[in-house]
Design an enzyme around this catalytic site. Structure first.
Site, short mmCIF file in Angstrom:
data_model
loop_
_atom_site.label_atom_id
_atom_site.label_comp_id
_atom_site.label_asym_id
_atom_site.label_seq_id
_atom_site.Cartn_x
_atom_site.Cartn_y
_atom_site.Cartn_z
N ASP A 60 -57.52 18.88 4.71
CA ASP A 60 -58.34 20.84 4.66
C ASP A 60 -58.10 21.04 3.66
OD1 ASP A 60 -59.29 23.06 5.86
OD2 ASP A 60 -57.74 22.34 7.32
N CYS A 113 -63.50 25.48 4.80
CA CYS A 113 -64.33 26.72 5.52
C CYS A 113 -64.58 28.49 4.41
CB CYS A 113 -63.23 27.13 6.49
SG CYS A 113 -61.96 28.01 5.67
#
Length: 175
Positions: A60, A113
């Protein structure tokens, strides 16, 4: 981390690696609250994890967060093209380092993101060109096809999908 811990069950173990001790404190609090004994928080950077290997690794990656603009409009004013270039360079380092921890036949998922090609597709394509032992697996098997690009990446766009902009690539290491 806790969703992963739940999925692997008592037989597995979820390592939560973060160099930010405060973020790991939240993981520890939730782990204790939910009674997950299979979560191992590690304060470290992925580039200094030693020789540990896992069948599944999730990266991530720190990113520009431009996929969160609807919720965080200030991001528009805090990121520059130079930031995106710097972040993409970091992401390549993280992905390369994380790949060393994927066991043969294992899966590496790269996730951000953000919606920039430089931080997403270009990072993965560069990685794949340098690591022939990994291949891209289409997200279509796990995600609604409307969120899967022709190349096989998971990609959502805030204006079209009403979701945060996210990107993910599933990479399998050869056995």
């Amino acid at each position: 981390t806790l969703v992963i811990a739940e999925r692997v069950g008592a037989e597995g173990q979820a390592l939560a690696v973060d160099k930010n001790e405060k973020r790991l404190e939240r993981v520890i609090e939730n782990k204790l609250r939910l009674g997950y004994d299979n979560v191992l928080p590690i304060v470290a950077d992925v580039t200094g994890l030693g020789s540990r290997q896992a069948s599944r690794v999730l990266v991530d990656a720190p990113c520009s967060a431009l996929g969160t603009l609807p919720k965080n409009p200030e991001v528009r004013w805090t990121k520059s093209p130079a930031d995106i270039t710097r972040l993409a360079r970091s992401q390549r380092i993280w992905l390369n380092a994380a790949s060393t921890h994927v066991a043969p036949g294992g899966v590496l998922v790269y996730s951000t993101c953000t919606i920039t090609t430089q931080e997403n597709e270009q990072v993965v394509e560069t990685f794949l060109s340098e690591h022939p032992e990994f291949t891209l697996e289409s997200a279509e098997q796990w995600i609604d096809h409307k969120y899967v690009t022709p190349a096989g990446y998971l990609s959502t766009r805030p204006p079209e999908d009403g979701l945060d902009g996210v990107f993910a690539a599933r990479l399998r290491r050869s056995a």
